[in-house]
Design a protein around this motif. Structure first.
Motif, PDB file in Angstrom:
ATOM      1  N   ARG A 106       0.843  -1.205   0.000  1.00 32.92           N
ATOM      2  CA  ARG A 106       0.000   0.000   0.000  1.00 32.92           C
ATOM      3  C   ARG A 106       0.870   1.244   0.000  1.00 32.92           C
ATOM      4  N   LYS A 107       2.036   1.117   0.653  1.00 28.96           N
ATOM      5  CA  LYS A 107       2.953   2.263   0.726  1.00 28.96           C
ATOM      6  C   LYS A 107       3.803   2.351  -0.528  1.00 28.96           C
ATOM      7  N   LYS A 108       4.301   3.556  -0.789  1.00 35.29           N
ATOM      8  CA  LYS A 108       5.137   3.734  -1.975  1.00 35.29           C
ATOM      9  C   LYS A 108       6.460   3.000  -1.776  1.00 35.29           C
TER      10      LYS A 108
ATOM     11  N   SER B  38      10.165  11.141   9.307  1.00 37.31           N
ATOM     12  CA  SER B  38       9.356   9.933   9.456  1.00 37.31           C
ATOM     13  C   SER B  38      10.240   8.703   9.243  1.00 37.31           C
TER      14      SER B  38
ATOM     15  N   ASP C   5       5.226  -3.180   4.937  1.00 37.02           N
ATOM     16  CA  ASP C   5       3.995  -2.455   4.629  1.00 37.02           C
ATOM     17  C   ASP C   5       3.183  -2.227   5.906  1.00 37.02           C
ATOM     18  N   ASN C   6       3.258  -3.168   6.845  1.00 33.24           N
ATOM     19  CA  ASN C   6       2.496  -3.063   8.092  1.00 33.24           C
ATOM     20  C   ASN C   6       3.286  -2.375   9.205  1.00 33.24           C
TER      21      ASN C   6
ATOM     22  N   GLU D  87       6.953   4.971   6.737  1.00 27.12           N
ATOM     23  CA  GLU D  87       6.002   5.620   5.825  1.00 27.12           C
ATOM     24  C   GLU D  87       6.379   5.456   4.365  1.00 27.12           C
ATOM     25  N   LEU D  88       7.687   5.378   4.115  1.00 27.65           N
ATOM     26  CA  LEU D  88       8.152   5.190   2.742  1.00 27.65           C
ATOM     27  C   LEU D  88       9.024   3.941   2.718  1.00 27.65           C
ATOM     28  N   LEU D  89       8.916   3.176   1.633  1.00 23.84           N
ATOM     29  CA  LEU D  89       9.670   1.925   1.554  1.00 23.84           C
ATOM     30  C   LEU D  89      10.680   1.965   0.408  1.00 23.84           C
TER      31      LEU D  89
END
Ligand code: TXA
Ligand code: MG
Length: 361
Positions: free
Chosen positions: A251-253, A278, A330-331, A335-337
């Motif tokens: 879900r995260k970028k 973050s 993702d969990n 905030e950014l991956l």
């Protein structure tokens, strides 16, 4: 949704539900599948609905091993899956050689379809994708159901494929009643998909759990690889229906790093990441998670959550853990991956690189 142990009773329950056109999530050695009777249009409709999957994306039909059939093709024809009438002797020989070597296991073969296979299963194509999984629980459920089972990965369309029963619950809660627990998937990547082509050779449609080089060894010829072609805008061309550019996505970028995370300078990081305080998540191909997190935290002065696919950089382990580690990030509070590129594209590395490209596109 309930996670059920693979006891005799639960397997009988699954088979009974499948026989009635209901869906059950089942384990396979590659990823968990959302199974339904391949010859029941109601079941097929339910699969597309539960996954929110577009009907132009065809399904793979799963069969169980059976004793008493010399040639697997005889069996696929008897099950009314494959139409052999257009196959030459030479083509049949090549197909048999592949199935003999890799079935049961993570190889899917696309062949001319029998007219009884519902169009919904094949998205109206004249071909059908078939696979014989090696997971003993999958085999028992298919055998007891008495029909081939259509089973796409048990995730919502475009999302990360499930390799543990809890992942299926996270993806399909409220849409399917049961998932049979077969433990963590051993392969961790979907099956390799190959199709018989007009020249009677095979084309690679999706890299996966069987390495391309192993298939070529058995065939004694190269696979036609419609290699991902990058258009001017950087898009990956579609290899097979449903092989979309953006897939397996968190879900995260998720951004692919230009090189190994620990070899990048602060300036390198600044060019790929937006500033801020973050937390960020980093998917390492290899190495130690906490050592890397500490080093990156010191460099970037922000919280870093690191997950490593394989401490020792073992490609089989990396493939097995890829989706679970991606899901964990993702969990996480990150905030950014970011992910390291898979630089060794030999063997299963090719399939890992393919999934990372799509997850980050
Ligand atoms: O490992 C696997 O294959 C897993 C487990 C559950 O067995 N299943 C799986 O299914 O990955 P799914 O639905 O996520 O992927 C099916 C893909 C399609 O997206 C398409 O790329 C290809 O298989 N496919 C299916 N039928 C095809 C056909 N007739 N022609 C070309 N490609 C086909
Ligand atoms: Mg899938």
């Amino acid at each position: 949704m309930q996670i059920l142990s693979p006891s005799k009773q639960h397997i009988a329950l699954a088979a009974e539900l499948l026989g009635r056109g209901e869906l059950v999530a089942i384990p396979t050695e590659t990823v968990y599948g959302l199974a339904g009777n391949a010859f029941d249009e109601r079941a097929l409709t339910r699969i597309f609905a539960a996954k929110e999957r577009p009907t132009f994306d065809p399904l793979i039909l799963h069969v169980a091993p059976a004793i008493g059939f010399g040639f697997v093709l005889d069996r696929l024809a008897a099950l009314r899956l494959v139409d052999r009438s257009s196959l030459s002797m030479a083509a049949e020989k090549r197909i048999e050689a592949l199935l003999e070597e890799f079935w049961p296991g993570p190889l899917t073969v696309v062949l001319p379809k029998h007219r009884d296979v519902p169009d919904l299963a094949t998205s109206g194509l004249p071909t059908v994708a078939v696979r014989m999984p090696s997971h003993p629980v999958a085999q028992k459920i298919i055998a007891e159901s008495g029909v081939p089972l259509a089973a796409p990965s048990a995730n919502r369309f475009g999302r990360i494929s499930p390799t543990r029963p809890e992942h299926v619950v996270a993806e399909l809660e409220g849409r399917v009643e049961y998932v049979i627990d077969g433990g963590p998937c051993e392969v961790g990547l979907e099956s390799t998909v190959v199709a018989l082509n007009a020249e009677e050779g095979f084309s690679l449609l999706r890299p996966g759990g069987v390495a391309v080089s192993d298939i070529e060894k058995v065939l004694g010829q190269r696979l036609y690889i419609d290699a991902p072609r990058y258009s001017k805008s950087g898009e990956v061309a579609q290899l097979a229906p449903g092989m979309l550019q953006s897939h397996y996505a968190p879900r995260k970028k998720l951004t692919r790093l230009p090189g190994a995370a620990l070899s990048m300078s602060e300036a390198d990081w600044r060019s790929v990441s937006s500033p801020g305080d973050s937390a960020i998540g980093v998917l390492l191909y290899s190495g130690d998670e906490s050592a890397a997190a500490n080093a990156l935290q010191a460099l970037l002065r922000r919280r870093v959550i690191a997950r490593s696919l394989s401490q020792k950089g073992d490609v089989t382990e990396a493939a097995r853990l890829l989706f679970a580690k991606l899901r964990a990030l993702d969990n996480s509070p990150a905030e950014l991956l970011y992910c390291e590129p898979c630089t060794d594209e030999s063997g299963l590395g090719y399939a890992i690189a393919d999934r990372l490209r799509r997850a980050s596109s």
